[in-house]
Design a protein around this motif. Structure first.
Motif, PDB file in Angstrom:
ATOM      1  N   LEU A   1      -1.886   6.187  57.500  1.00 48.60           N
ATOM      2  CA  LEU A   1      -1.712   4.740  57.477  1.00 48.60           C
ATOM      3  C   LEU A   1      -1.660   4.209  56.049  1.00 48.60           C
ATOM      4  O   LEU A   1      -2.384   4.680  55.164  1.00 48.60           O
ATOM      5  N   TRP A   2      -0.801   3.226  55.822  1.00 49.26           N
ATOM      6  CA  TRP A   2      -0.767   2.519  54.546  1.00 49.26           C
ATOM      7  C   TRP A   2      -1.864   1.450  54.537  1.00 49.26           C
ATOM      8  O   TRP A   2      -2.633   1.327  53.586  1.00 49.26           O
ATOM      9  N   VAL A   3      -1.955   0.674  55.593  1.00 44.36           N
ATOM     10  CA  VAL A   3      -2.931  -0.418  55.693  1.00 44.36           C
ATOM     11  C   VAL A   3      -4.089   0.024  56.584  1.00 44.36           C
ATOM     12  O   VAL A   3      -3.890   0.683  57.603  1.00 44.36           O
ATOM     13  N   ASP A   4      -5.314  -0.329  56.183  1.00 39.27           N
ATOM     14  CA  ASP A   4      -6.531   0.010  56.938  1.00 39.27           C
ATOM     15  C   ASP A   4      -6.744   1.518  57.038  1.00 39.27           C
ATOM     16  O   ASP A   4      -7.164   2.033  58.080  1.00 39.27           O
TER      17      ASP A   4
ATOM     18  N   PRO B   1      -8.982   4.566  56.118  1.00 37.72           N
ATOM     19  CA  PRO B   1     -10.371   4.736  55.658  1.00 37.72           C
ATOM     20  C   PRO B   1     -10.512   5.676  54.462  1.00 37.72           C
ATOM     21  O   PRO B   1     -11.560   5.690  53.811  1.00 37.72           O
ATOM     22  N   TYR B   2      -9.480   6.471  54.156  1.00 39.88           N
ATOM     23  CA  TYR B   2      -9.571   7.399  53.041  1.00 39.88           C
ATOM     24  C   TYR B   2      -9.246   6.755  51.693  1.00 39.88           C
ATOM     25  O   TYR B   2      -9.446   7.358  50.650  1.00 39.88           O
ATOM     26  N   ILE B   3      -8.702   5.540  51.710  1.00 40.71           N
ATOM     27  CA  ILE B   3      -8.307   4.880  50.464  1.00 40.71           C
ATOM     28  C   ILE B   3      -9.506   4.183  49.841  1.00 40.71           C
ATOM     29  O   ILE B   3     -10.147   3.342  50.471  1.00 40.71           O
ATOM     30  N   GLU B   4      -9.797   4.536  48.591  1.00 37.03           N
ATOM     31  CA  GLU B   4     -10.898   3.897  47.862  1.00 37.03           C
ATOM     32  C   GLU B   4     -10.376   3.375  46.531  1.00 37.03           C
ATOM     33  O   GLU B   4      -9.909   4.145  45.696  1.00 37.03           O
TER      34      GLU B   4
ATOM     35  N   GLU C   1      -2.927  -3.414  50.251  1.00 35.32           N
ATOM     36  CA  GLU C   1      -2.702  -3.670  51.669  1.00 35.32           C
ATOM     37  C   GLU C   1      -1.769  -4.861  51.884  1.00 35.32           C
ATOM     38  O   GLU C   1      -0.979  -4.860  52.837  1.00 35.32           O
ATOM     39  N   TRP C   2      -1.833  -5.863  51.003  1.00 33.34           N
ATOM     40  CA  TRP C   2      -0.858  -6.964  51.088  1.00 33.34           C
ATOM     41  C   TRP C   2       0.552  -6.408  50.905  1.00 33.34           C
ATOM     42  O   TRP C   2       1.482  -6.787  51.642  1.00 33.34           O
ATOM     43  N   GLN C   3       0.715  -5.525  49.946  1.00 35.00           N
ATOM     44  CA  GLN C   3       2.008  -4.912  49.700  1.00 35.00           C
ATOM     45  C   GLN C   3       2.476  -4.140  50.934  1.00 35.00           C
ATOM     46  O   GLN C   3       3.641  -4.223  51.338  1.00 35.00           O
ATOM     47  N   GLY C   4       1.553  -3.376  51.555  1.00 35.75           N
ATOM     48  CA  GLY C   4       1.916  -2.603  52.736  1.00 35.75           C
ATOM     49  C   GLY C   4       2.365  -3.477  53.888  1.00 35.75           C
ATOM     50  O   GLY C   4       3.381  -3.208  54.536  1.00 35.75           O
ATOM     51  N   ARG C   5       1.616  -4.549  54.153  1.00 31.94           N
ATOM     52  CA  ARG C   5       1.997  -5.444  55.250  1.00 31.94           C
ATOM     53  C   ARG C   5       3.343  -6.108  54.975  1.00 31.94           C
ATOM     54  O   ARG C   5       4.158  -6.300  55.888  1.00 31.94           O
TER      55      ARG C   5
ATOM     56  N   LEU D   1      -0.979   0.462  64.077  1.00 26.32           N
ATOM     57  CA  LEU D   1       0.315  -0.036  63.610  1.00 26.32           C
ATOM     58  C   LEU D   1       0.873  -1.103  64.555  1.00 26.32           C
ATOM     59  O   LEU D   1       1.490  -2.075  64.116  1.00 26.32           O
ATOM     60  N   ARG D   2       0.672  -0.922  65.837  1.00 24.09           N
ATOM     61  CA  ARG D   2       1.116  -1.945  66.788  1.00 24.09           C
ATOM     62  C   ARG D   2       0.405  -3.265  66.517  1.00 24.09           C
ATOM     63  O   ARG D   2       1.013  -4.338  66.559  1.00 24.09           O
ATOM     64  N   LYS D   3      -0.893  -3.184  66.251  1.00 23.35           N
ATOM     65  CA  LYS D   3      -1.670  -4.384  65.972  1.00 23.35           C
ATOM     66  C   LYS D   3      -1.222  -5.028  64.668  1.00 23.35           C
ATOM     67  O   LYS D   3      -1.121  -6.259  64.567  1.00 23.35           O
TER      68      LYS D   3
END
Length: 428
Positions: free
Chosen positions: A168-171, A173-176, A186-190, A210-212
């Motif tokens: 996933l790009w947004v949300d 859990p591995y991204i710190e 995450e703004w960029q991803g959305r 992703l659906r959400k």
């Protein structure tokens, strides 16, 4: 196998993915398998990838008459200027200020491919013919800069675009990162995601997320294993070590997350039998494994080696007694399935999955009767003793797992949902 393949007409697919053989990183075998899957069906597949020097040699190059590749550099093409004043005539570069560092980090969002590789990929797609040459754009990331490139190509050509997110790009859990950078990331991803026509996810949890996030169609196409990868390896080989239970970890170790400590605790519990176990890792991160080995006093039972080319790793997996998959013991891992799991299933050797005991990966291991999924060191120790006894009874090798269970997890089966999506979007 579903009947989708025969019904699907030939398509001209522009596949945008930096990680592609022979420059794919260890965890990115899926991209080459997907392109070859399409090419074998008769589709014309053009891949725009990246020359990632650190990934060279892990995967072998793919050759098929329906497959064309354009591997582009990821950095500046001009040579680096020496920092010594005597050679360049310039003063040594000073340490950049905070504002400059922040601007540099923003330019690298979402990753290092954005600054130079993205514009090159867009330019290359237009140069190759754009809408006149292709029926559809398909991007696969990470790195997620690939989706920026694919979105710009789709916008310039009017082609439909399918966005595959292996992570996933947004949300995620591995991204710190610093909280401000995370918000920007995450703004960029959305912002980029909203322009895709449809999505592909590799786990049910990621599909639902992703659906959400997007409100658009998302299909599930898990990773899988490829029968041809094990061609010539079908017969049971000689064991790696006929006298010791050999456990292989062929995936990535993420320090403090995908941690083998439960296995090390279990080995320590074996007492005198610990000398009957030999665990081999083909990756370490920042010396993390060395620290764990010292902490649990298992140096006589654990070895750490450099990465092997994938063709060699597959042979090692077939010759091993047990294949180790380390998972992060955190609820965030529920929706993560390491790609190595399916390769392990294809190798038909018993699997030891440590870490989180819930989630999709653990469920596959248990329901497929592929091995054991637990973080309980005592249970692992008991299983090690059982495997040691099985190895001794089998003359130095634990029997292969049944082939029928593994066949449900081939990549062709997993890619059937992608084929349906490609056919629908390309026809429009």
């Amino acid at each position: 196998m579903r009947g989708t393949y025969a019904a699907m007409g030939p398509q001209r697919i522009l596949f945008i993915t930096p990680n592609f053989p022979p420059y794919a990183q260890a965890g990115a075998a899926r991209t080459g398998a997907l392109a070859l899957h399409w090419a074998r069906q008769g589709h014309k597949v053009t891949v725009i990838g990246a020359r990632i020097g650190t990934a060279s040699g892990i995967h072998t190059e793919i050759d098929h008459p329906n497959l064309t590749t354009a591997m582009l550099p990821i950095d500046k093409s001009e040579p680096q200027v020496s920092q010594g004043r005597g050679e360049s005539g310039r003063k040594p570069a000073s340490k950049p200020g905070k504002l400059k560092r922040w601007l540099w980090l923003a330019r690298q969002m979402p990753d290092r491919f954005r600054a130079y590789w993205v514009p090159r990929a867009v330019e290359k797609a237009i140069e190759l013919g754009g809408a006149e040459a292709f029926d559809l754009v398909y991007s696969s990331g990470p790195p997620h800069s690939v989706h920026i490139a694919a979105g710009q190509i789709a916008s310039a050509t009017g082609l439909p675009w399918i966005c595959e997110q292996r992570d996933l790009w947004v949300d995620n859990p591995y991204i710190e990162r610093h909280p401000f950078l995370t918000r920007y990331y995450e703004w960029q991803g959305r912002r980029v995601q909203r322009h895709a026509d449809a999505f592909v996810a590799v786990t049910a949890g990621a599909r639902d997320m992703l659906r959400k996030q997007t409100g658009k169609q998302v299909v599930l196409a898990r990773n899988g294993w490829v029968e041809s990868d094990f061609e010539g390896l079908e017969a049971p080989p000689a064991p790696l070590d006929p006298d010791r239970l050999t456990i292989i970890h062929a995936g990535l170790i993420y320090a403090e997350r995908r941690d083998p400590k439960a296995l090390f605790e279990a080995i320590d519990m074996l007492g005198e039998d610990r000398h009957k176990v030999r665990a081999i890792f083909y990756h370490d991160e920042y010396g993390f494994l060395d620290q764990r080995i010292s902490q649990y006093g298992v140096a006589e039972s654990v070895e750490v080696h450099e990465f092997l080319p994938r063709s060699e790793v597959l042979a090692v997996e077939r010759a091993a007694d047990v294949l180790l998959m380390c998972r992060w013991p955190d609820p965030a891992e529920d929706d993560v399935i390491p790609g190595k799991l399916f390769e392990y299933i294809g190798a038909r050797r018993p699997i030891l999955a440590t870490g989180l005991e819930s989630g999709e990966a653990a469920k596959i291991v248990r329901e497929g009767d592929f091995g054991i999924a637990t973080q309980d060191a005592e249970k692992i120790a008991a299983q090690l003793r059982s495997w040691i006894a099985s190895k001794e009874a089998g003359g130095g090798r634990i029997p292969d797992l049944p082939a029928n269970a593994a066949m449900a997890f081939t990549r062709d089966e997993a890619f059937a949902a992608v084929d349906d999506l490609v056919e629908r979007l390309a026809s429009t």
